[in-house]
Each structure stands twice: as C-alpha cells, then as structure tokens.
Design a protein around this motif. Structure first.
Motif, mmCIF file in Angstrom:
data_model
loop_
_atom_site.group_PDB
_atom_site.id
_atom_site.type_symbol
_atom_site.label_atom_id
_atom_site.label_comp_id
_atom_site.label_asym_id
_atom_site.label_seq_id
_atom_site.Cartn_x
_atom_site.Cartn_y
_atom_site.Cartn_z
ATOM 1 N N ASP A 191 -0.322 -4.913 36.147
ATOM 2 C CA ASP A 191 -1.655 -4.520 36.621
ATOM 3 C C ASP A 191 -1.621 -3.810 37.971
ATOM 4 N N SER A 193 -0.488 -5.054 40.806
ATOM 5 C CA SER A 193 -0.354 -5.999 41.915
ATOM 6 C C SER A 193 1.130 -6.247 42.201
ATOM 7 N N TRP A 195 4.436 -8.820 43.584
ATOM 8 C CA TRP A 195 4.936 -10.196 43.501
ATOM 9 C C TRP A 195 6.296 -10.267 44.188
ATOM 10 N N ARG A 214 1.711 -12.914 46.231
ATOM 11 C CA ARG A 214 1.107 -12.073 45.196
ATOM 12 C C ARG A 214 0.019 -11.189 45.806
ATOM 13 N N PRO A 216 -2.452 -7.953 46.332
ATOM 14 C CA PRO A 216 -3.138 -7.116 45.340
ATOM 15 C C PRO A 216 -2.467 -5.754 45.205
ATOM 16 N N ALA A 217 -2.935 -4.966 44.262
ATOM 17 C CA ALA A 217 -2.396 -3.619 44.073
ATOM 18 C C ALA A 217 -2.646 -2.785 45.326
ATOM 19 N N VAL A 224 -1.977 -2.206 51.860
ATOM 20 C CA VAL A 224 -2.292 -3.432 51.142
ATOM 21 C C VAL A 224 -2.371 -4.573 52.153
#
Length: 267
Positions: A191, A193, A195, A214, A216-217, A224
């Motif tokens: 998606d 995002s 990790w 984690r 976000p995108a 970010v």
C-alpha cells in the motif's frame, strides 16, 4: 501542551487501545501456539495436530491427508482423504483449515513449508494484561525523508527462531535527532507504507530487544512523519511461534528511544 499535541496524544491513546484489542482477539498474535516446519515432521506427523502432512513432489505446496475421526474441516467441509494446500495469506479467522476452535494456517518461507496453529485458548492470550509503553512524547514525532534504493535489495539477518533469512528493504528513512542525522533501512509495503525493524539504547533493558516501525506512505517529495511513539512490539514478543527478523545492519540507533511499546504485561 498545544491543541495539536493534545489531539496527537488522544490519537495515540486510541491507537494503543486498538493495538491491545487486535493482539488479544481470538485469533490475534497472542493465540499463536506454534510454527511447525514440515522438514522436521517425523513420518509426516506434527505433535498435537491431526492428519498426515507432506510437501508435494515439486515443492509447490502441501498435501494434507486425514480421516473423519481427525475432526478437520477444509472450506467448511469435513476432510476425509487428501487435499492439496498452498500458503494461506488471508485472515487467520478465515483460514481454510479448522480443528475445533483452532485455525491451521499453511506458511511458506524460502522454499520451506510449515503449519501454524492459532488457538483462542492459548495460555499467552488468557494471561494477557496489556501492553506496557513509554509515555507519549511529542519530541519523538520526527520529520523524515524516504530515499528509495531504486532496486529490490535483500539482507540476511538472524530471526527469532535462530535461523538466518533474507529481509527485503526498499530504501532508507533519513531523519535528525539532536542535530545528528540518522537513517534506517525500511521495506515498502504493497500500500506504499513503510516497515522497518529497529533497535536502540533501550533494547533488551527498557524495552523489548527490538521493535517495528510502520510509517505511512511518503508524500511525492519523499517526506514522511516518523512517529516513534508508535514503535511496535514485534509479534514474537507476544508468542514464541513467530519468526520475526532482527534489525539489519545499521538499524540500531545509538541512543535510547524512550517512546513506543515496551513489553507485554501478564496477569
């Protein structure tokens, strides 16, 4: 505290509540009772698990053979005979294989097949009393920039079960703490995002030995927010059956991150 910080803290509290609900759900992380590799299964038998388990001749799947007395169901129907299986990537509670209240999930890693057992009556789930965390601190909400590698990379890292495996990483997350720049290797999720697996000056003492992040995108320019208040305990903190990867080289921060989840609390 500013209104914006108050809103962030309330959001963090809601996130913490959701985390506790998720891991303690009937088929959440706390319900995993074991990961059993077929290569170690003597005569195709797994202790405490019915049926005969075997890898297919071409190595592309698993064949489970069982009779009506074994009490297994596949896709809601009692299993009497042999059924071919591949890795089950859906939600655990929607697993094809059911044995009473337990869910049996087929796993594939680097050419090896395993079966995972999820049981709502697992001791770890029944003993769960919450997730201990550091107090929320807005200073750990850091602006960052994601720098993609431009190619797929994999690094070999030890895993929680003592086996070394490949860890995919897609770029670096760069940020500054106390005027000093740092970067962490992270993967890019489907998606968009991010990790990553990290350690820091609290690892193994003030918190679990490593944690996950984690973010976000990233935006189009790579920017970010890295909120370390949401550093996560890895699944292997909740159940021994998980095979979590350890941090790759360079992902151990040289200072204590007194933010995020610390430990699992038990009754």
């Amino acid at each position: 505290m500013s209104t914006e910080s108050e809103e962030e803290q309330q959001s963090w509290k809601a996130w913490r509540e959701q985390r506790a609900e998720t891991v303690s759900a009937p088929y959440g992380s706390l319900s995993l009772t074991g990961t059993y590799w077929l290569v170690d299964a003597v005569d195709g038998r797994i202790e405490g698990v019915p049926g005969h388990w075997a890898q297919t001749g071409d190595g592309d799947g698993v064949v489970l053979t069982a009779g009506p007395d074994d009490g297994l169901t596949v896709d809601g129907r009692p299993l009497d005979g042999a059924v071919p299986l591949i890795a089950d990537t859906g939600p655990v509670d929607a697993s094809r294989l059911v044995h009473g209240e337990r869910r049996l999930v087929v796993l594939h890693r680097e050419g090896l097949w395993a079966v995972r057992i999820w049981d709502p009556a697992a001791g770890a789930r029944l003993a769960f009393a919450g997730i201990e965390a550091f107090d929320y601190d807005p200073r750990w909400v850091l602006p960052a920039v994601f720098r993609p590698y431009g190619e797929d990379r994999s690094v070999r890292v030890p895993n929680a079960d003592g086996v070394e495996r490949g860890l995919a990483v897609g770029g670096e997350l760069a940020f500054t703490v106390g005027g000093t720049g740092h970067s962490l290797a992270v993967a890019v999720e489907p998606d968009g995002s991010l990790w990553g697996v990290i350690a820091d000056g609290t690892s193994g003492t003030g918190s679990f030995r490593f944690r996950f992040i984690r973010p976000p995108a990233p935006a189009a320019d790579g920017s970010v927010v890295l909120d370390l208040n949401r550093a996560l305990l890895p699944p292997c903190a909740f159940a021994d059956g998980f095979i979590c990867p350890f941090p790759p080289p360079g992902n151990t921060l040289p200072f204590p991150v007194e933010a995020g989840e610390r430990a699992v609390l038990t009754k």
